[in-house]
Design a protein around this motif. Structure first.
Motif, PDB file in Angstrom:
ATOM      1  N   CYS A  27       7.794   7.845   7.142  1.00 28.54           N
ATOM      2  CA  CYS A  27       6.663   7.398   7.952  1.00 28.54           C
ATOM      3  C   CYS A  27       6.851   7.880   9.384  1.00 28.54           C
ATOM      4  O   CYS A  27       7.904   7.644   9.982  1.00 28.54           O
ATOM      5  CB  CYS A  27       6.574   5.878   7.905  1.00 28.54           C
ATOM      6  SG  CYS A  27       5.288   5.207   8.970  1.00 28.54           S
ATOM      7  N   VAL A  29       5.521   6.693  11.959  1.00 28.86           N
ATOM      8  CA  VAL A  29       5.456   5.542  12.871  1.00 28.86           C
ATOM      9  C   VAL A  29       6.774   4.772  12.868  1.00 28.86           C
ATOM     10  O   VAL A  29       7.341   4.494  13.924  1.00 28.86           O
ATOM     11  CB  VAL A  29       4.284   4.607  12.480  1.00 28.86           C
ATOM     12  CG1 VAL A  29       4.271   3.352  13.335  1.00 28.86           C
ATOM     13  CG2 VAL A  29       2.964   5.347  12.588  1.00 28.86           C
ATOM     14  N   THR A  30       7.265   4.438  11.673  1.00 31.11           N
ATOM     15  CA  THR A  30       8.451   3.585  11.559  1.00 31.11           C
ATOM     16  C   THR A  30       9.734   4.333  11.222  1.00 31.11           C
ATOM     17  O   THR A  30      10.807   3.759  11.281  1.00 31.11           O
ATOM     18  CB  THR A  30       8.231   2.517  10.475  1.00 31.11           C
ATOM     19  OG1 THR A  30       8.055   3.182   9.211  1.00 31.11           O
ATOM     20  CG2 THR A  30       7.027   1.651  10.783  1.00 31.11           C
ATOM     21  N   SER A  45       3.499   3.408   3.564  1.00 34.28           N
ATOM     22  CA  SER A  45       4.540   2.833   4.408  1.00 34.28           C
ATOM     23  C   SER A  45       4.317   1.329   4.422  1.00 34.28           C
ATOM     24  O   SER A  45       3.384   0.841   5.073  1.00 34.28           O
ATOM     25  CB  SER A  45       4.476   3.386   5.829  1.00 34.28           C
ATOM     26  OG  SER A  45       5.376   2.674   6.665  1.00 34.28           O
ATOM     27  N   ALA A  48       4.906  -0.143   8.082  1.00 32.50           N
ATOM     28  CA  ALA A  48       3.814   0.110   9.030  1.00 32.50           C
ATOM     29  C   ALA A  48       2.472  -0.397   8.514  1.00 32.50           C
ATOM     30  O   ALA A  48       1.497  -0.429   9.256  1.00 32.50           O
ATOM     31  CB  ALA A  48       3.709   1.599   9.327  1.00 32.50           C
ATOM     32  N   GLU A  63      -1.140   9.282  11.919  1.00 32.28           N
ATOM     33  CA  GLU A  63      -1.494   7.869  11.965  1.00 32.28           C
ATOM     34  C   GLU A  63      -3.016   7.696  12.028  1.00 32.28           C
ATOM     35  O   GLU A  63      -3.570   6.773  11.416  1.00 32.28           O
ATOM     36  CB  GLU A  63      -0.826   7.206  13.165  1.00 32.28           C
ATOM     37  CG  GLU A  63      -1.013   5.716  13.216  1.00 32.28           C
ATOM     38  CD  GLU A  63      -0.285   5.063  14.371  1.00 32.28           C
ATOM     39  OE1 GLU A  63      -0.386   3.837  14.488  1.00 32.28           O
ATOM     40  OE2 GLU A  63       0.376   5.768  15.156  1.00 32.28           O
TER      41      GLU A  63
END
Length: 72
Positions: A27, A29-30, A45, A48, A63
């Motif tokens: 991911c 983001v994470t 994910s 997230a 995203e």
């Protein structure tokens, strides 16, 4: 390509994505592992709470393109 080309492809992802690639993606983001949802053609994910689409065999790891899993 030759007959000796053994690159695996997954027919469920349009026959264009190497399943080993999906295992390597994280991911954005994470930075945690993703799970593959074969039915929806998404990489999920859980941390997230986002699902990244796979279009024409290509994972879209943005995203802004991800579907929120909150209330999905």
């Amino acid at each position: 390509m030759t007959d000796t080309d053994t690159s695996p492809t997954d027919p469920d992802t349009g026959g264009k994505t190497d399943p080993r690639l999906l295992e390597l993606l994280i991911c954005p983001v994470t930075r945690t592992p993703l799970s593959y949802d074969r039915e929806r053609q998404e990489l999920v994910s859980k941390k997230a709470k986002l699902a990244y689409p796979i279009r024409d065999g290509l994972p879209i790891m943005l995203e802004s393109e991800a579907r929120s899993l909150d209330g999905a």
